[in-house]
Design an enzyme around this catalytic site. Sequence first.
Site, short mmCIF file in Angstrom:
data_model
loop_
_atom_site.label_atom_id
_atom_site.label_comp_id
_atom_site.label_asym_id
_atom_site.label_seq_id
_atom_site.Cartn_x
_atom_site.Cartn_y
_atom_site.Cartn_z
N SER A 152 34.91 36.95 36.22
CA SER A 152 35.14 36.13 37.41
C SER A 152 34.13 35.00 37.47
CB SER A 152 34.99 37.04 38.63
OG SER A 152 34.61 36.30 39.76
N TYR A 165 29.73 42.48 43.13
CA TYR A 165 30.87 42.01 42.32
C TYR A 165 30.38 41.11 41.18
CZ TYR A 165 35.50 39.85 41.59
OH TYR A 165 36.68 39.40 41.05
N LYS A 169 30.95 41.86 37.31
CA LYS A 169 31.77 40.96 36.49
C LYS A 169 30.95 40.36 35.34
CE LYS A 169 35.90 41.14 38.12
NZ LYS A 169 36.82 42.07 37.40
P1 NAI Z 1 44.47 43.02 43.63
O1 NAI Z 1 43.69 43.71 44.67
O2 NAI Z 1 45.82 42.48 43.96
O3 NAI Z 1 44.66 43.93 42.33
C1 NAI Z 1 43.73 44.89 41.92
C2 NAI Z 1 44.50 46.14 41.62
O4 NAI Z 1 43.59 47.11 41.07
C3 NAI Z 1 45.14 46.75 42.84
O5 NAI Z 1 46.54 46.93 42.64
C4 NAI Z 1 44.39 48.06 43.05
O6 NAI Z 1 45.20 49.10 43.58
C5 NAI Z 1 43.96 48.36 41.62
N1 NAI Z 1 42.80 49.26 41.58
C6 NAI Z 1 41.68 49.20 42.34
N2 NAI Z 1 40.86 50.19 42.03
C7 NAI Z 1 41.45 50.91 41.05
C8 NAI Z 1 41.08 52.05 40.32
N3 NAI Z 1 39.91 52.66 40.53
N4 NAI Z 1 41.93 52.52 39.37
C9 NAI Z 1 43.12 51.90 39.14
N5 NAI Z 1 43.53 50.82 39.82
C10 NAI Z 1 42.70 50.32 40.77
O7 NAI Z 1 43.53 41.84 43.10
P2 NAI Z 1 43.72 40.79 41.91
O8 NAI Z 1 43.29 39.48 42.42
O9 NAI Z 1 45.05 40.92 41.27
O10 NAI Z 1 42.57 41.28 40.90
C11 NAI Z 1 42.81 41.68 39.56
C12 NAI Z 1 41.53 41.49 38.76
O11 NAI Z 1 41.22 40.11 38.66
C13 NAI Z 1 40.31 42.16 39.41
O12 NAI Z 1 39.49 42.71 38.38
C14 NAI Z 1 39.60 41.00 40.06
O13 NAI Z 1 38.24 41.25 40.24
C15 NAI Z 1 39.87 39.91 39.07
N6 NAI Z 1 39.72 38.57 39.59
C16 NAI Z 1 40.60 38.06 40.49
C17 NAI Z 1 40.45 36.75 40.94
C18 NAI Z 1 41.42 36.13 41.85
O14 NAI Z 1 41.27 34.91 42.11
N7 NAI Z 1 42.42 36.82 42.35
C19 NAI Z 1 39.29 35.93 40.52
C20 NAI Z 1 38.47 36.53 39.51
C21 NAI Z 1 38.69 37.81 39.09
#
Ligand code: NAI
Length: 303
Positions: A152, A165, A169
Amino acid sequence: MTISFAGKVAIVTGAGGGLGRCHALELARRGARVVVNDLGGALDGSGGSSAAAEKVVAEIKAAGGEAIANGASVSDDAGVAHLVKQTMDTWGRIDVLIANAGILRDKSFGKMELKDFEAVMAVHLMGTVKPARAMWEIMKAQKYGRIVVTTSSTGLYGNFGQTNYGAAKASLVGFMHSLKLEGAKDNIHVNAICPVAATRMTEALLPPAIQELLKPEYISPAVAWLASDEAPTGLILTAAAGVFAAARLEETDGVNLGHAATAEDIAAHLGEIADWSTAKPYGQGGEQNAKFLAKIQDKPIIG
Ligand code: NAI
């Protein structure tokens, strides 16, 4: 060049929504058999059900693809063991890991409880390490593996209220740089995606008009490429709204101040020490060490 995942098996963690769902759909569309993992909890990691993963499996199947659901937490040892066993029992191989699962527990550092720090490290760092470790010997035996970690801008550059975080990351970048070296001889490539996208993780931060521009599906082509046969290794690819860039760590050439150098001398020569026009990246830590040994041949500035 057409990128295909025909014959490949991919595990996408946190694929019940947001970015992971889009990555799973894209890999399946390109022929991968996909394990859709998601704990199905809240943004802070609490709660959970496999319903989110099952819904994405239904979407993949409706589009003609192959997928199975897994509701394990990526930071749970038994759950990760089951994730790998379920995949091997179903399809007999694991080619791709997209380590995407994540949670947020934002607070300024003075207000952050250690348990919020540990929870974020457990999901992002150990939730990448544990699945990767559990499938490492399988990938080595296959002489093939593609691992994509999710970093990130906070991990690379920082963000107020996100020390937990950011640490998690950034740790994934360090993990990638060593793992890429260990995987090289067995054709295991390790890369990092650094996305910006409108998901539940960012909905509180982004105005609606901007969210429209930042659809999570715009990130998935980058992930597909980083997980493909043609993938590089050790690349940090940043992506948002159809814009793609690359990020890296660099170090300046430096100067030989000599053994007599004091703190004051370092301050006085900071312009030369931090002369970014001389900066370059290194392929591994040893290359930086070799630079130091070469620089001591220069005549010391102080003595
Ligand atoms: P999101 O919250 O929609 O998706 C994350 C998913 O991971 C969720 O569906 C959640 O249920 C699942 N999850 C959480 N803990 C878990 C666990 N212990 N075991 C299995 N599944 C688990 O968020 P998003 O934005 O789709 O994030 C996806 C990745 O991208 C994350 O690693 C986030 O940190 C990273 N990210 C996102 C950014 C953004 O702009 N949306 C920016 C930089 C990084």
